[in-house]
Design a protein around this motif. Structure first.
Motif, short mmCIF file in Angstrom:
data_model
loop_
_atom_site.label_atom_id
_atom_site.label_comp_id
_atom_site.label_asym_id
_atom_site.label_seq_id
_atom_site.Cartn_x
_atom_site.Cartn_y
_atom_site.Cartn_z
N ASP A 322 0.75 -1.33 0.01
CA ASP A 322 0.04 0.20 -0.10
C ASP A 322 0.78 1.16 0.06
N TYR A 356 -0.66 -6.64 -8.86
CA TYR A 356 -2.15 -6.70 -9.06
C TYR A 356 -3.03 -5.82 -7.88
N ASP A 357 -2.43 -5.90 -6.86
CA ASP A 357 -3.11 -5.08 -5.53
C ASP A 357 -2.79 -3.80 -5.71
N GLN A 359 -2.65 -2.26 -8.52
CA GLN A 359 -3.78 -1.85 -9.54
C GLN A 359 -4.95 -1.49 -9.02
N ASN A 360 -5.38 -2.49 -8.02
CA ASN A 360 -6.72 -2.31 -7.21
C ASN A 360 -6.70 -0.79 -6.31
N LEU A 361 -5.39 -0.71 -5.84
CA LEU A 361 -5.52 0.43 -4.90
C LEU A 361 -5.39 1.80 -5.92
N GLN A 363 -7.41 2.38 -8.37
CA GLN A 363 -8.76 2.68 -9.06
C GLN A 363 -9.27 4.09 -9.03
N ASP A 364 -8.99 4.63 -8.02
CA ASP A 364 -9.55 5.99 -8.00
C ASP A 364 -8.79 7.11 -8.84
N ALA B 67 -5.66 -13.72 -9.08
CA ALA B 67 -6.07 -12.31 -9.06
C ALA B 67 -4.95 -11.51 -8.49
N HIS B 68 -4.11 -11.97 -7.53
CA HIS B 68 -3.26 -11.28 -6.68
C HIS B 68 -1.64 -11.68 -6.56
N ASN B 114 -6.69 -7.51 1.90
CA ASN B 114 -7.97 -8.43 1.26
C ASN B 114 -8.55 -9.24 1.95
#
Lengths: 405, 373
Positions: A322, A356-357, A359-361, A363-364, B67-68, B114
């Motif tokens: 993060d 990948y995470d 990328q998720n973080l 999103q905004d 996915a991770h 997660n």
């Protein structure tokens, strides 16, 4: 067309003399320490020990497109095809002497390994310590998932003292604290200059690309703490500032600005650079080269030794996913980028797992992300056609989005 | 109780560890704390009145983990994440991530982002052979104790910690005795039973495990091993949790007389000195016993340790079971291989795609090695 940066020639000359000095170190009465790319080099400089970077050598092997072949040799010795190719290149070169540097790297008198970049270096340096029969010092930097604990601070600071004792023991000389003060200041000055160099890319068009940064990085990695580095980056900065004043971009007609994550794909630098440029895209920043100036704020200019522990512990690769995402968010804004290119690097798990995470973080941020699967030096793990198709598709998305904006 | 009945009980736990844990939670009401590595100081969890257990990565499919974590992550790390993401671990109240390899380190981040549960990072040193590192190790354990207290809302008393140390030592001594019996009287127990027992011990209520082991040991102390000459095998690697491996070895006249595995001896090797200050003593065990190659105990520790094990247990052949993509073990292999060549000890490297699967190619290679011995 901006053409080549003039400083490039100077850099090549500095690096050439650096390796020549290292080659004749014995005759100059100097010792050689092999050190990891994130390792604390400043005490070595203060002790007049020549630092040598097997990772930098690995990158040179990659750029000379020998990474696949040299990894294969190591695999013949029993090393897995799935482990770090830098390590395999180095292990191979230390046996066969095959290298872009004539005769390979000069033999080490000691090894300095900091695990702030990965745990792989620990294994790699153990192997070389056995092979060369030389002492190994491990600068152990506890991982900062969420917090840099008080006990971790105390631990790294104590290790700084252990490190000095180690150097004194193996050189037979007293540590020069007075010189260390100067080296510390020079190191910090070089890091600040490196930061300024990278930040010239905030300008539109950008006077340099990440591909330039990957090249000009060599000095801040290898010789920070030396005057020549400060002098060099001042010259480079000046040249880039002139470009900015004249609005000269590194990429002709820069239309799109991209951010790169992870190590370079050394054997496809030119290809990738031209590929992105053909779309009018400039890779204006990257998370990799920023790592050598990302921790400036933790260092006290007047007390480098007591504060370097924290700085070395909190580098980009030694923090939680993060925090890495936050750094990327910061760069997205700072460099006003249109897209993110992530190199999923089979050789570097700590850099790649978590992408990948990230990328998720992000999103905004509403930013397109391209993931290229490759390896930093092993060309056997890269498909030109697949990468080309993906880059083209990614650039189409970026073009469409920019049009809509 | 009959030997078969005791073994069946262990096997039931090993075959369905999470079912056992669910039941344990509902009957005892204890909080369940999972761990991802043999470097977890379980004593603190026990002393806090909670139950420590090992996460095995039991999932067959890895679609959630895909996915991770990229496909070039080892199946153990991806499997553990899958267990978490798929809800298989929904009974777990928290998970402990000791600093081990790069992959487990990133697993911790991905897990925290997660999966909702209590999260404990134990930021252990990588080198274990200097006074500075040993001192830091103790402080990390002290912090872990405080983290557990805070998260579970309990106070860990000295008495409770001492009892936990004694209990874990009792468990370790019994597991070690069991292994020693197998080394002294090869075949006294089947390899797959032995592997199931260690796996069950990582999951079960520790006192219950001690009791069952006592019952079993009484019987085995008086039994004989195989009457025929056996080929003495040592397995080295990270995790090898497939019982078929042992069957394959035994079918060819071999017996695994010792191992050097996270799913084997690394769980129970070393005893905490009960006479010393407790936290220092717990740390002392971790820094003295033989460790995984992600830790540093001198540049030749792994080679020397394996050589020692080979000679102590009169090993005829070494089977390296290394998980694909596992860097720490893979990097040590070539130099260890050379040492074994010098000792003229035959060996075979089996690279496993999945820690819980056996394929035909693997079977053929192991068969061939055993036939050569």
């Amino acid at each position: 067309m901006a053409g080549r940066l003039k400083a490039t020639k100077k850099m090549k000359s500095i690096m050439k003399w650096y390796y020549i000095e290292a080659k004749y170190a014995r005759y100059l009465g100097k010792k050689i320490a092999w050190i990891t790319s994130g390792g604390p080099v400043e005490p070595l400089i203060a002790m007049n020990i020549i630092p040598i970077y097997p990772e930098n050598h690995g990158a040179m092997i990659g750029a000379s497109k020998k990474g696949g072949k040299m990894s294969e040799f190591a695999e013949g010795l029993g090393y897995s095809s799935d482990v770090c190719s830098y390590a395999k290149n180095d292990i191979t070169s230390s046996i066969t002497k095959e290298s872009p540097i004539k005769g390979g790297l000069p033999k080490p008198d000691m090894l300095i390994c900091s695990n702030n970049i990965c745990g792989t270096v620990l294994k790699w340096y153990e192997i070389q310590a056995r092979k060369f029969g030389v002492p190994l010092f491990i600068y152990d930097t506890p991982f900062v998932h969420t917090e840099f604990t008080e006990e971790a601070r105390e631990y790294v600071n104590e290790q700084t003292k252990d490190y000095i004792r180690f150097l004194e023991k193996h050189t037979g000389k007293k540590f020069d604290y007075k010189k260390m003060k100067k080296v510390g200041k020079l190191s910090l000055e070089a890091m600040r200059l490196w930061k300024n160099v990278l930040e010239t890319a905030e300008h539109k068009p950008s006077p340099m690309t990440a591909f330039d940064a990957f090249f000009h990085l060599a000095l801040i990695v290898t010789l920070r703490g030396k005057k020549v580095v400060v002098k060099y980056y001042k010259q480079l900065l000046k040249e880039l500032e002139v470009r900015n004043r004249n609005n000269v971009g590194a990429v002709d007609n820069e239309k799109y600005r991209l951010l790169w994550d992870n190590l370079p794909i050394w054997f496809r630098m030119r290809w990738l650079s031209e590929k992105f440029a053909s779309h009018g895209a400039a890779l204006v920043a990257d998370t990799y080269t920023q790592a050598w100036c990302g921790v400036i704020d933790y260092v006290d200019e007047n007390d480098f030794l007591s504060t370097m522990g924290e700085a070395y512990t909190r580098i980009h690769l030694n923090v939680g996913v993060d925090q890495m995402a936050d750094t990327i968010k910061k760069f997205i804004k700072q460099y006003d980028v249109d897209g993110l290119v992530m190199h999923s690097n089979r050789s570097c798990k700590p850099y790649s797992f978590g992408q990948y995470d990230i990328q998720n973080l992000l999103q905004d941020e509403d930013i397109p992300v391209l993931m290229i699967e490759a390896d930093m030096t092993d060309e056997r793990k890269f498909s030109d056609s697949q990468a080309e198709a993906r880059i083209d598709a990614f650039m189409e998305v970026i073009k469409q989005r920019k049009k809509e904006k | 109780m009959q030997k078969t009945a005791i073994l069946t009980r262990f096997r039931e736990v090993a075959n369905a560890p999470y079912a056992y844990l669910r039941k344990l939670k509902s009957t005892t009401g204890k909080q369940m704390i999972g761990s991802t590595c043999a470097f977890t100081p379980e004593e603190f969890i026990l002393a806090a009145g909670a139950h420590p257990f090992r996460i095995f990565g039991e999932s067959e499919s890895l679609s959630g983990a895909d996915a991770h974590i990229q496909a070039y992550g080892c199946s153990m790390v991806r499997g553990m994440l899958e267990d978490g993401l798929s809800g298989k671990l929904d009974f777990a109240d928290g998970v402990v991530f000791p600093h081990a390899c790069d992959s487990i380190q990133r697993l911790s981040d991905i897990w925290r982002l997660n999966i909702k549960s209590l999260h404990f990072d134990v930021l252990l040193p990588v080198k274990l052979d200097t006074p500075t590192a040993k001192n830091y190790f103790v402080k990390v354990l002290q912090r872990f104790g405080k983290d557990i207290e805070k998260a579970l809302g309990v106070h860990i008393t000295d008495n409770a910690l001492k009892e936990a140390v004694i209990l874990m030592n009792n468990l370790r001594r019994r597991l070690k005795r069991l292994y020693t019996l197998q080394s002294e009287k090869p075949g006294v127990i089947s390899g797959s039973d032995l592997a199931a027992i260690v796996k069950a011990a990582m999951v079960m209520d520790k006192q219950e495990a001690v009791t069952w082991l006592d019952e079993l040991l009484v019987l085995l102390e008086n039994e004989q091993g195989s009457q025929e000459k056996v080929k003495r095998i040592l397995i080295s690697g990270s995790v090898c949790s497939h019982p078929d491996i042992h069957q394959m070895i035994e079918d060819k006249g071999g017996v695994v007389v010792w191992d050097d595995l996270c799913s084997g001896t690394r769980y129970f090797e070393g005893i905490v000195d009960e006479e010393k200050p407790l936290v220092e003593a717990i740390a002392g065990r971790f820094t003295q016993r033989y460790v995984c190659p992600a830790k540093h105990l001198g540049v030749s520790f792994q080679m020397e340790n394996l050589k020692k094990l080979v000679s102590t247990h009169k090993v005829d052949g070494v089977l390296f079971m290394i998980l694909k993509f596992c860097e720490p073990f893979s990097f040590d292999y070539p130099d260890i291989k050379e040492e074994l060549e010098n000792m003229e000890i035959p060996f075979l490297l089996v690279e496993m795609d999945r820690h819980n699967e056996v394929d035909e190619q693997m079977r053929t290679r192991i068969d061939t090695m055993l036939e050569i011995l």
